[in-house]
Design an enzyme around this catalytic site. Structure first.
Site, short mmCIF file in Angstrom:
data_model
loop_
_atom_site.label_atom_id
_atom_site.label_comp_id
_atom_site.label_asym_id
_atom_site.label_seq_id
_atom_site.Cartn_x
_atom_site.Cartn_y
_atom_site.Cartn_z
N ARG A 127 49.96 -25.35 -37.36
CA ARG A 127 48.89 -25.18 -36.37
C ARG A 127 47.67 -25.88 -36.91
NH1 ARG A 127 47.57 -19.73 -33.09
NH2 ARG A 127 49.46 -20.54 -32.13
N HIS A 144 50.98 -27.25 -26.98
CA HIS A 144 51.59 -26.05 -27.56
C HIS A 144 53.05 -26.02 -27.10
CE1 HIS A 144 51.80 -22.36 -29.60
NE2 HIS A 144 51.04 -21.58 -28.86
N GLN A 162 55.21 -22.89 -27.07
CA GLN A 162 54.82 -21.98 -25.99
C GLN A 162 55.50 -22.40 -24.68
OE1 GLN A 162 52.67 -19.15 -26.40
NE2 GLN A 162 53.71 -18.72 -24.47
N ASP A 193 45.28 -18.43 -19.18
CA ASP A 193 45.06 -18.41 -20.63
C ASP A 193 43.58 -18.10 -20.84
OD1 ASP A 193 45.27 -18.71 -23.39
OD2 ASP A 193 45.30 -20.91 -23.34
N CYS A 246 49.95 -16.69 -22.27
CA CYS A 246 50.52 -16.96 -23.59
C CYS A 246 50.09 -15.93 -24.63
CB CYS A 246 50.13 -18.36 -24.05
SG CYS A 246 48.34 -18.57 -24.17
N ARG A 254 59.03 -16.13 -27.85
CA ARG A 254 58.63 -17.09 -28.87
C ARG A 254 59.60 -17.02 -30.06
NH1 ARG A 254 53.57 -19.04 -29.21
NH2 ARG A 254 54.65 -20.30 -30.78
N1 CP Z 1 50.62 -17.65 -27.90
C1 CP Z 1 50.36 -17.90 -29.19
O1 CP Z 1 50.55 -19.00 -29.68
O2 CP Z 1 49.88 -16.83 -29.87
P1 CP Z 1 49.29 -16.86 -31.35
O3 CP Z 1 47.98 -17.60 -31.29
O4 CP Z 1 49.10 -15.41 -31.71
O5 CP Z 1 50.26 -17.55 -32.24
N1 NVA Z 2 44.36 -22.04 -25.58
C1 NVA Z 2 44.49 -21.06 -26.64
C2 NVA Z 2 45.93 -20.76 -26.89
C3 NVA Z 2 46.20 -19.76 -27.95
C4 NVA Z 2 47.66 -19.49 -28.16
C5 NVA Z 2 43.83 -21.61 -27.88
O1 NVA Z 2 43.98 -22.81 -28.19
O2 NVA Z 2 43.15 -20.85 -28.56
#
Ligand code: CP
Ligand code: NVA
Length: 334
Positions: A109, A136, A139, A244, A286, A314
């Site tokens: 990430r 993502h 996701q 989201d 998500c 997931r």
């Molecule tokens: N949806 C998702 O990616 O959640 P996290 O940020 O908790 O990993």
């Molecule tokens: N759009 C959000 C998704 C988190 C899973 C972010 O980037 O924080």
């Protein structure tokens, strides 16, 4: 959008790194892992090590990949700027190259997609995108599984198999910020031939390059990927209503909650908005969600919500991805 994959690598850096056939196969594997115990005895990662790199907080992605690696027989180690000198005395080039000489997989990430691309170029082991500013993909995979799973468990026609299911006409709606999660949803919908209608406030639309790529990829072209400003128009007749957070990780200093509330309030998913969707429509998010902000608590925790299945999926999709694509246990490269 061109796949970032070289034939000899198994990176999943964007959604385009999974072909439609692979995506459908992964949905089958993930469903059968969850409901029929497939992969329960599989150990394709025995003796393998995965680095989990989280430049931002994570619950679902961190835990799903950690548990997936362990269930498949492998080991995990968490590394990043918090416990190494990445970016503070060690450049990404050497950091990634060293990591790649010791581990078999990197799940990362990052802030910028370019960092992920650089990580993949230097690590020389498979790299899986665990969320970037742009994409993502893990996701998107779990989202598609959740939609198909809900239909299959409800005994809907053609839902016995994802290919048969996604050959039927479907419409999904997304309401809110034009962010990474929407980008992956647009690509996923395009890949599966699902009509997607996204309503975002002016100035918060998805990246035009991503929209263009999704439209080019969609069998119906621009008619399959529709951008709107009116959330009511977007959800009309949709089987899925998705939202989201309005403030993504890393945007906290550039988006003041009171300014965002003023612009985004009409995009909050409440019971009245959801009621405009198709009968039996499901609500997806998500997560993490802020109840009462981008959706009401009533919708988030109500009968249409599948957000906990979506979060759990997931794990099953991560197991399928690692087993069937990254480590190619089933011989099924994209
Ligand atoms: N949806 C998702 O990616 O959640 P996290 O940020 O908790 O990993
Ligand atoms: N759009 C959000 C998704 C988190 C899973 C972010 O980037 O924080």
């Amino acid at each position: 959008m061109t796949s970032t994959n070289k034939p000899s690598t198994r990176h999943v850096l964007t959604d385009a790194d999974l072909s439609r056939a692979t995506r459908l196969a992964l949905l089958r594997t993930a469903f059968s892992a969850k409901h029929e115990g497939r992969l329960a005895a599989a150990r394709p990662l025995a003796g393998r090590h995965a680095a989990i790199v989280m430049a931002k907080p994570s619950l679902r992605t961190r835990v799903s990949f950690t548990v997936a690696v362990h269930r498949l027989g492998g080991h995990t180690i968490e590394v990043g700027a918090h416990n190494t000198k990445l970016g503070k005395g060690e450049a990404l080039e050497e950091w990634a190259a060293v990591l790649g000489r010791m581990v078999d997989l990197v799940v990362a990430r990052v802030h910028a997609q370019a960092e992920l691309d650089a990580l993949a170029a230097h690590a020389q082991v498979p790299v899986v995108n665990a969320l970037s500013d742009l994409w993502h993909p893990c996701q998107g995979l779990a989202d598609a599984m959740t939609v198909w799973e809900a239909a299959r468990l409800a005994g809907r026609p053609h839902a016995h198999d994802p290919a048969a299911f996604f050959e039927q006409p479907h419409r999904w709606a997304y309401v809110g910020d034009g962010n990474n999660v929407l980008h992956s949803l647009l690509w996923t919908a395009a890949d599966l031939g699902v009509e997607i209608r996204a309503a975002c406030p002016a100035g918060f639309e998805p990246d035009p390059a991503v929209v263009e790529a999704a439209r080019s990829h969609h069998p119906r072209g621009a008619g399959g990927v529709v951008l709107l400003h009116d959330p009511r128009e977007a959800v009309e007749g949709a089987e899925v209503v998705y939202t989201d957070t309005w403030i993504s990780m890393g945007e906290e200093s550039s988006k003041r909650p009171e300014d965002i509330e003023a612009v985004f309030a009409p995009y909050r998913v409440d019971a009245a908005l959801l009621a405009r969707a198709a009968e039996g429509a499901i609500f997806l998010h998500c997560l993490p969600a802020t109840p009462g902000v981008e959706c009401t608590t009533e919708v988030l925790r109500g009968p249409a919500s599948r957000v906990l299945d979506q979060a759990e999926n997931r794990l099953w999709t991560a197991m399928a991805l690692l087993s069937d694509v990254v480590f190619d246990a089933q011989g099924g490269l994209p």
